[in-house]
Design a protein around this motif. Structure first.
Motif, short mmCIF file in Angstrom:
data_model
loop_
_atom_site.label_atom_id
_atom_site.label_comp_id
_atom_site.label_asym_id
_atom_site.label_seq_id
_atom_site.Cartn_x
_atom_site.Cartn_y
_atom_site.Cartn_z
N LEU A 23 0.83 -1.20 0.00
CA LEU A 23 0.00 0.00 0.00
C LEU A 23 0.87 1.25 0.00
O LEU A 23 0.58 2.22 -0.71
N MET A 24 1.94 1.24 0.78
CA MET A 24 2.86 2.38 0.80
C MET A 24 3.53 2.57 -0.56
O MET A 24 3.61 3.70 -1.06
N ILE A 25 3.98 1.48 -1.15
CA ILE A 25 4.63 1.56 -2.46
C ILE A 25 3.64 2.03 -3.51
O ILE A 25 3.94 2.91 -4.33
N GLY A 26 2.43 1.47 -3.49
CA GLY A 26 1.41 1.88 -4.45
C GLY A 26 1.01 3.33 -4.29
O GLY A 26 0.86 4.06 -5.28
N TYR A 27 0.88 3.78 -3.05
CA TYR A 27 0.54 5.18 -2.81
C TYR A 27 1.67 6.09 -3.30
O TYR A 27 1.42 7.13 -3.91
N GLY A 28 2.89 5.69 -3.04
CA GLY A 28 4.03 6.48 -3.50
C GLY A 28 4.07 6.60 -5.00
O GLY A 28 4.34 7.66 -5.56
N TRP A 29 3.77 5.50 -5.67
CA TRP A 29 3.74 5.50 -7.14
C TRP A 29 2.59 6.36 -7.66
O TRP A 29 2.77 7.20 -8.52
N TRP A 30 1.39 6.13 -7.11
CA TRP A 30 0.20 6.81 -7.59
C TRP A 30 0.26 8.32 -7.34
O TRP A 30 -0.11 9.11 -8.20
N SER A 31 0.74 8.70 -6.17
CA SER A 31 0.78 10.12 -5.82
C SER A 31 2.10 10.80 -6.20
O SER A 31 2.27 11.98 -5.94
N GLN A 32 3.00 10.03 -6.78
CA GLN A 32 4.34 10.51 -7.15
C GLN A 32 5.10 11.05 -5.94
O GLN A 32 5.79 12.05 -6.04
N LYS A 33 4.95 10.38 -4.80
CA LYS A 33 5.67 10.77 -3.59
C LYS A 33 6.75 9.74 -3.31
O LYS A 33 6.49 8.63 -2.85
N LEU A 34 7.96 10.14 -3.63
CA LEU A 34 9.11 9.25 -3.54
C LEU A 34 9.32 8.73 -2.12
O LEU A 34 9.71 7.58 -1.93
N LEU A 35 9.03 9.55 -1.12
CA LEU A 35 9.23 9.15 0.27
C LEU A 35 8.41 7.91 0.62
O LEU A 35 8.90 6.99 1.27
N TRP A 36 7.15 7.88 0.21
CA TRP A 36 6.29 6.73 0.49
C TRP A 36 6.78 5.48 -0.22
O TRP A 36 6.79 4.38 0.35
N LEU A 37 7.19 5.64 -1.46
CA LEU A 37 7.71 4.51 -2.24
C LEU A 37 8.94 3.92 -1.56
O LEU A 37 9.01 2.71 -1.33
N LEU A 38 9.88 4.77 -1.20
CA LEU A 38 11.11 4.29 -0.57
C LEU A 38 10.86 3.73 0.83
O LEU A 38 11.48 2.74 1.22
N ALA A 39 9.95 4.33 1.57
CA ALA A 39 9.62 3.83 2.91
C ALA A 39 9.05 2.41 2.84
O ALA A 39 9.42 1.55 3.64
N GLN A 110 13.85 -6.22 -9.11
CA GLN A 110 13.32 -5.19 -8.22
C GLN A 110 14.12 -3.89 -8.31
O GLN A 110 13.54 -2.81 -8.26
N MET A 111 15.43 -3.99 -8.49
CA MET A 111 16.23 -2.76 -8.64
C MET A 111 15.90 -2.06 -9.96
O MET A 111 15.84 -0.83 -10.02
N TYR A 112 15.65 -2.84 -11.00
CA TYR A 112 15.27 -2.24 -12.28
C TYR A 112 13.90 -1.56 -12.16
O TYR A 112 13.72 -0.42 -12.62
N LEU A 113 12.95 -2.22 -11.52
CA LEU A 113 11.63 -1.61 -11.32
C LEU A 113 11.71 -0.37 -10.44
O LEU A 113 11.02 0.62 -10.68
N LEU A 114 12.58 -0.40 -9.43
CA LEU A 114 12.77 0.77 -8.58
C LEU A 114 13.35 1.92 -9.40
O LEU A 114 12.91 3.07 -9.26
N PHE A 115 14.32 1.63 -10.24
CA PHE A 115 14.91 2.64 -11.11
C PHE A 115 13.83 3.28 -11.99
O PHE A 115 13.75 4.50 -12.10
N LEU A 116 12.99 2.43 -12.60
CA LEU A 116 11.91 2.95 -13.45
C LEU A 116 10.92 3.80 -12.65
O LEU A 116 10.48 4.85 -13.12
N ALA A 117 10.58 3.35 -11.45
CA ALA A 117 9.63 4.09 -10.61
C ALA A 117 10.20 5.45 -10.21
O ALA A 117 9.50 6.47 -10.27
N ILE A 118 11.45 5.47 -9.80
CA ILE A 118 12.07 6.74 -9.40
C ILE A 118 12.16 7.68 -10.60
O ILE A 118 11.87 8.87 -10.49
N ARG A 119 12.54 7.14 -11.74
CA ARG A 119 12.62 7.97 -12.95
C ARG A 119 11.25 8.55 -13.30
O ARG A 119 11.12 9.73 -13.63
N TYR A 120 10.21 7.73 -13.20
CA TYR A 120 8.84 8.18 -13.47
C TYR A 120 8.42 9.29 -12.52
O TYR A 120 7.90 10.33 -12.93
N ILE A 121 8.68 9.09 -11.21
CA ILE A 121 8.27 10.09 -10.23
C ILE A 121 9.05 11.38 -10.42
O ILE A 121 8.46 12.48 -10.38
N LEU A 122 10.34 11.28 -10.63
CA LEU A 122 11.14 12.50 -10.82
C LEU A 122 10.77 13.24 -12.10
O LEU A 122 10.77 14.46 -12.14
#
Length: 128
Positions: A23-39, A110-122
């Motif tokens: 839920l934290m990861i999904g919220y971070g992705w959906w709301s583009q809040k990197l802190l939630w994704l990383l937490a 997972q590291m590749y998906l994290l890279f893509l997620a961070i790039r998307y959010i940024l």
């Protein structure tokens, strides 16, 4: 506490924690809040490390162990870094092909998906 009750308690805690982290990861992705994704990612990996440590301790003491499928599930659902770190730190499951192959593969994915997620959010943060 009997073995069956212990295993059921472990499964309930594992499932609740995995649900919270996703839920934290999904919220971070959906709301583009990197802190939630990383937490969420950090939380699931700390949990994976702790579960690996606990399983190693139980193995040394001859107590009820966490099923291999449970350890691999946590690794597959985001905790590959924590599981791999726990494997290396505690020298646990390092001679089992069922762990030495899938856990690093999960980690790379997972590291590749994290890279893509961070790039998307940024990218979306820069556009806002």
């Amino acid at each position: 506490m009997n073995n069956q009750h212990h295993l059921e308690t472990y499964k309930r805690v594992r499932n609740a924690l995995l649900a919270c982290t996703w839920l934290m990861i999904g919220y971070g992705w959906w709301s583009q809040k990197l802190l939630w994704l990383l937490a969420g990612i950090i939380l699931v990996n700390v949990y994976a490390f702790m579960v690996t440590a606990n399983d190693k301790r139980c193995a040394k003491q001859g107590r009820l162990r966490i099923p291999e499928s449970g350890l691999l599930l946590v690794a597959a659902l985001g905790g590959a870094a924590g599981t791999w770190a726990g494997m290396l730190f505690f020298r646990h499951k390092t001679k089992h092909l069922s762990f030495t192959i899938p856990v690093p593969v999960f980690f790379i994915i997972q590291m590749y998906l994290l890279f893509l997620a961070i790039r998307y959010i940024l990218k979306w943060s820069a556009l806002s």
